[in-house]
Design an enzyme around this catalytic site. Structure first.
Site, mmCIF file in Angstrom:
data_model
loop_
_atom_site.group_PDB
_atom_site.id
_atom_site.type_symbol
_atom_site.label_atom_id
_atom_site.label_comp_id
_atom_site.label_asym_id
_atom_site.label_seq_id
_atom_site.Cartn_x
_atom_site.Cartn_y
_atom_site.Cartn_z
ATOM 1 N N CYS A 49 -30.066 17.424 -78.148
ATOM 2 C CA CYS A 49 -28.650 17.197 -77.337
ATOM 3 C C CYS A 49 -27.553 18.039 -77.703
ATOM 4 O O CYS A 49 -26.757 18.170 -76.960
ATOM 5 C CB CYS A 49 -28.360 15.538 -78.211
ATOM 6 S SG CYS A 49 -29.689 14.511 -77.880
ATOM 7 N N ARG A 125 -33.445 11.320 -71.622
ATOM 8 C CA ARG A 125 -32.548 12.094 -71.065
ATOM 9 C C ARG A 125 -32.469 12.107 -69.476
ATOM 10 O O ARG A 125 -33.140 12.549 -68.805
ATOM 11 C CB ARG A 125 -33.038 13.743 -71.443
ATOM 12 C CG ARG A 125 -33.067 13.783 -72.846
ATOM 13 C CD ARG A 125 -33.410 15.354 -73.238
ATOM 14 N NE ARG A 125 -33.762 15.224 -74.809
ATOM 15 C CZ ARG A 125 -32.882 15.400 -75.669
ATOM 16 N NH1 ARG A 125 -31.576 15.247 -75.433
ATOM 17 N NH2 ARG A 125 -33.488 15.459 -77.047
#
Length: 212
Positions: A49, A125
């Site tokens: 991330c 995601r």
């Protein structure tokens, strides 16, 4: 909110008020007249991330040139987001110029279908590309283990905006398609007469292309 139907491509992005690192935001009205990319990530202070946020930040000006804003989301708290943003700025020397939604109860994530089977709490995601009229134009899902290709998100926005402007359709790997390079494809003919006018064009009447 979590019991409502997940928005699909071509539908209006659902109205919602969210808490972010930039304060309260009402979507999609906050971005009226602009495109926006809403993307979720599994968690703050995680390596993949962090690489994604670094890349989004480095390419933020490219998004702005396309009249497009960014907004992140995870089920972390707003304090966690703020601490993570400050860590990135201090240690990676890049500013995170866009807001991040704090969704600790997971209501927004569930509303947008971002909680998948591999985790009952963390978001995958996901990417929602929403146009300047508040319409969902593209949805992507990546598993937690694989970081997103930010250039592909930019390419998709450029392609969608070109479709809107010129009424064409976009080939694979555009603008570097293996058959026709950076050219674009004409939509299918609507009548037999239109089809006959294309007979002598490569590759055939149903597959014609042009410069743009």
């Amino acid at each position: 909110m979590s019991e409502e139907k997940i928005p699909l491509i071509g539908e209006k992005f659902p109205e919602m008020e969210v808490i972010t690192t930039h304060g309260k935001i009402k979507l999609p009205d906050y971005y009226q007249g602009k495109w926006f990319v809403l993307f979720s990530h599994p968690g703050d202070f995680t390596p993949v991330c962090t690489t994604e946020f670094y890349s989004f930040a480095k390419k933020y000006e490219e998004f702005k040139k396309l009249n497009t804003e960014l907004i992140g989301l995870s089920v972390d708290s707003n304090i966690s987001h703020i601490e993570w943003v400050m860590w990135i700025e201090k240690n990676l020397k890049v500013e995170i110029p866009f807001p991040i939604i704090a969704d600790p109860m997971g209501n927004v994530a569930k509303r947008l279908g971002m909680i998948h089977a591999e985790s009952s709490t963390s978001t995958v995601r996901a990417v929602f590309i929403v146009d300047d009229k508040g319409i969902v134009r593209l949805i992507m899902y990546y598993p937690m283990e694989i970081g997103r290709n930010i250039d592909e998100i930019l390419r998709s926005i450029r392609a969608l905006q070109l479709v809107d402007k010129s009424g064409v359709v976009i080939p694979a790997n555009w603008p570097n398609n293996e058959l026709i390079g950076n050219k674009v494809i004409n939509p299918p003919p609507r009548t037999v007469k239109d089809a006959k006018l294309r007979i002598n064009q490569p590759f055939d009447w149903w597959f014609t292309y042009k410069e743009i």
